[in-house]
Scaffold this motif. Structure first.
Motif, short mmCIF file in Angstrom:
data_model
loop_
_atom_site.label_atom_id
_atom_site.label_comp_id
_atom_site.label_asym_id
_atom_site.label_seq_id
_atom_site.Cartn_x
_atom_site.Cartn_y
_atom_site.Cartn_z
N ASP A 151 0.88 -1.06 -0.07
CA ASP A 151 -0.04 -0.10 0.09
C ASP A 151 0.91 1.33 -0.09
OD1 ASP A 151 -2.23 -1.57 0.17
OD2 ASP A 151 -2.55 -1.42 2.13
N SER A 152 1.98 1.10 0.87
CA SER A 152 2.77 2.41 0.80
C SER A 152 3.44 2.85 -0.44
CB SER A 152 3.91 2.27 1.90
OG SER A 152 3.35 2.11 3.24
N ILE A 208 2.39 10.35 -5.23
CA ILE A 208 2.91 11.43 -5.04
C ILE A 208 4.09 12.01 -5.88
CG2 ILE A 208 4.11 12.85 -3.27
CD1 ILE A 208 2.70 10.75 -1.00
N ALA A 209 4.84 10.60 -6.16
CA ALA A 209 5.90 10.90 -7.01
C ALA A 209 5.61 11.41 -8.44
CB ALA A 209 6.67 9.63 -7.19
N LEU A 210 4.32 11.17 -9.08
CA LEU A 210 3.99 11.53 -10.23
C LEU A 210 3.80 12.89 -10.38
CD1 LEU A 210 2.70 10.52 -12.77
CD2 LEU A 210 0.42 10.47 -11.87
N ASP A 211 3.42 13.54 -9.09
CA ASP A 211 3.32 15.15 -9.35
C ASP A 211 4.68 15.78 -9.04
OD1 ASP A 211 0.34 14.88 -9.20
OD2 ASP A 211 0.53 14.75 -7.08
N LEU A 212 5.75 15.19 -8.81
CA LEU A 212 6.99 15.69 -8.81
C LEU A 212 7.77 15.65 -10.09
CD1 LEU A 212 8.44 14.10 -5.40
CD2 LEU A 212 7.31 16.49 -5.61
N MET A 213 7.21 15.00 -11.06
CA MET A 213 7.75 14.45 -12.28
C MET A 213 7.47 15.38 -13.42
SD MET A 213 8.10 10.44 -12.03
CE MET A 213 8.83 10.43 -13.84
N PRO A 214 8.43 16.30 -13.80
CA PRO A 214 7.90 17.03 -14.96
C PRO A 214 7.93 16.41 -16.35
CG PRO A 214 10.28 17.80 -14.33
CD PRO A 214 9.77 16.58 -13.41
N PRO A 215 6.77 16.55 -17.09
CA PRO A 215 6.79 15.61 -18.32
C PRO A 215 7.89 16.07 -19.44
CG PRO A 215 5.12 17.46 -18.07
CD PRO A 215 5.83 17.46 -16.97
N GLY A 216 8.44 15.24 -19.92
CA GLY A 216 9.31 15.14 -20.98
C GLY A 216 10.83 15.45 -20.77
N GLU A 217 10.99 15.28 -19.35
CA GLU A 217 12.33 15.76 -19.04
C GLU A 217 13.23 14.54 -18.72
OE1 GLU A 217 13.60 18.61 -18.60
OE2 GLU A 217 11.62 19.74 -19.29
N ALA A 225 14.24 11.63 -1.98
CA ALA A 225 14.45 10.29 -1.40
C ALA A 225 12.88 9.74 -1.17
CB ALA A 225 15.18 10.18 -0.20
N PHE A 226 12.70 8.40 -1.69
CA PHE A 226 11.65 7.61 -1.32
C PHE A 226 11.81 6.43 -0.46
CE2 PHE A 226 10.61 8.30 -6.17
CZ PHE A 226 10.28 9.74 -5.96
N CYS A 227 10.79 6.43 0.68
CA CYS A 227 10.96 5.51 1.60
C CYS A 227 9.55 5.40 2.33
CB CYS A 227 11.88 5.69 2.43
SG CYS A 227 11.50 7.14 3.87
N ASP A 228 9.03 4.35 2.81
CA ASP A 228 7.91 4.26 3.74
C ASP A 228 8.40 4.33 5.10
OD1 ASP A 228 8.45 1.22 4.61
OD2 ASP A 228 7.92 0.94 2.53
N SER A 229 7.42 4.41 6.00
CA SER A 229 8.03 4.64 7.24
C SER A 229 8.43 3.17 7.94
CB SER A 229 6.70 5.04 8.06
OG SER A 229 5.49 4.20 7.93
N THR A 230 8.59 2.10 7.36
CA THR A 230 9.09 0.86 7.94
C THR A 230 10.93 1.27 7.76
OG1 THR A 230 9.45 -0.30 5.89
CG2 THR A 230 7.43 -0.59 6.93
N VAL A 236 10.11 11.42 0.54
CA VAL A 236 8.72 11.04 0.20
C VAL A 236 8.33 9.60 1.05
CG1 VAL A 236 7.17 10.83 -1.64
CG2 VAL A 236 9.09 12.17 -2.00
N THR A 237 7.30 9.97 1.52
CA THR A 237 6.84 8.97 2.42
C THR A 237 5.10 8.55 1.97
OG1 THR A 237 5.71 9.76 4.28
CG2 THR A 237 8.01 9.78 4.35
N GLU A 238 4.60 7.62 2.49
CA GLU A 238 3.38 7.21 2.09
C GLU A 238 2.25 8.39 2.82
OE1 GLU A 238 3.87 5.32 6.29
OE2 GLU A 238 5.01 5.52 4.38
N LYS A 239 3.01 8.98 3.80
CA LYS A 239 2.11 10.11 4.36
C LYS A 239 2.51 11.61 3.62
CE LYS A 239 2.03 7.62 8.87
NZ LYS A 239 2.40 7.77 10.08
N GLY A 240 3.15 11.60 2.66
CA GLY A 240 3.35 12.77 2.05
C GLY A 240 4.74 13.13 2.28
N LEU A 241 5.29 14.52 1.96
CA LEU A 241 6.69 14.99 2.25
C LEU A 241 6.82 15.01 3.52
CD1 LEU A 241 7.02 17.41 -0.82
CD2 LEU A 241 8.03 15.09 -0.48
#
Length: 315
Positions: free
Chosen positions: A112-113, A120-129, A233-238, A286-291
């Motif tokens: 789930d995380s 969340i990451a999708l919103d960070l990624m500029p298209p075409g870059e 950096a991407f990580c879940d809270s585990t 970036v976590t499952e709870k947001g930034l």
């Protein structure tokens, strides 16, 4: 004195853990899923008919897993979850039930995380870059493949991540998912970074001093900071641990032969494959709870409870 039966059980558990001990390519989440299978094997073993022996097997497996990959906080938190669950039960049947429920919840949380972080990451990624990604993280791979599947076009630049070459695994997975990848050797990272608008990496542990990831991550962070390229950096809270355990990565010293097989006499090989990256060089966690801010992190750490059997593990 250790009985023959106890010795046999310990040998069996060590054999179960060895694939994780020798795995230099998988990310923390992948290793945690492998560890879940190990605990399930112990719980389903017909040899465990006594409460004390079952608890001892779980404790021994927990310690072996943590010592096998000291940098991987997910293994530590999984072990902590299992030992805590086992301590709440008074019979073999109850221990197995409590621990299986804990394993199921941990596995669901990982899945789930990853999905939440990908959104969340999708919103960070500029298209075409072009995106730079370092080492191998199943969470980063999931985020990039998710973005491509949802119609976001981009290219990925990465480096090999020596000496274990996790970057090649990353490139292979992304290319198989229809993403164009440019790979180079680690010391040429600075040639690709100016063409990137953003950089991503996973992390293996997070604590208040910073985050732990594959060696080379600090160089990436410093380069991104100098070039003003956002690095997330991407990580879940585990992956979050207290300050006492965040430096477990220092116990992960690999054999020098993995770097230079026939090094001449007088040459000492340093093969420490993980390092600490201060938050000053990270744009966002970036976590499952947001930034997560450092305040969010401190709040989460303050609520952590460590089982007594793990408070001195690998020390």
């Amino acid at each position: 004195m250790v009985s023959n039966k106890s010795h046999e059980r310990e040998t069996w558990i060590k054999q179960l853990v060895n694939p994780i001990r020798n795995d230099l390519l998988s990310g923390a989440a992948e290793l945690a899923l492998q560890a879940i299978n190990i605990f399930q094997s112990i719980l389903s073993s017909s040899d465990n008919t006594q409460v004390d022996s079952l608890r001892e097997d779980l404790r021994f497996a927990a310690t072996e897993l943590i010592n096998a990959q000291p940098a991987m906080a997910s293994l530590f938190n999984l072990a902590n979850t299992i030992l805590t669950a086992a301590s709440k039960a008074n019979s073999v049947a109850e221990i197995k039930k409590e621990c299986q429920n804990a394993l199921d919840q941990f596995e669901r949380f990982l899945c789930d995380s990853a999905a939440k972080i990908a959104d969340i990451a999708l919103d960070l990624m500029p298209p075409g870059e072009m995106v730079f990604a370092y080492s191998f993280s199943s969470t980063v791979v999931s985020c990039l493949l998710n973005a491509r599947a949802r119609g976001r076009y981009f290219r990925v630049a990465c480096s090999e991540s020596r000496p274990s070459m996790e970057g090649r695994k990353l490139a292979t997975r992304l290319a198989a998912g229809g993403i164009e990848v440019i790979l180079t050797f680690d010391s040429a990272m600075a040639m690709l970074l100016p063409n990137c608008s953003i950089a991503f990496m996973g992390c293996d542990a997070v604590g208040s001093p910073g985050l732990v990831n594959k060696s080379g991550s600090l160089l990436l962070a410093l380069a991104c900071h100098e070039m003003k390229i956002p690095l997330y950096a991407f990580c879940d809270s585990t992956k979050i641990v207290d300050d006492e355990h965040v430096f477990e990565f220092e116990n992960h010293q690999r054999p020098g032969i993995e770097v230079w097989e026939d090094a001449p006499p007088g040459v000492t090989i340093l093969n420490r494959q993980f390092e600490l990256i201060p938050f000053d060089y990270i744009t966002g966690l970036v976590t499952e709870k947001g930034l997560f801010t450092e305040h969010d992190l401190a709040k989460h750490i303050s609520k952590l409870s460590i089982h007594q059997d793990l408070q001195t593990v690998s020390r």
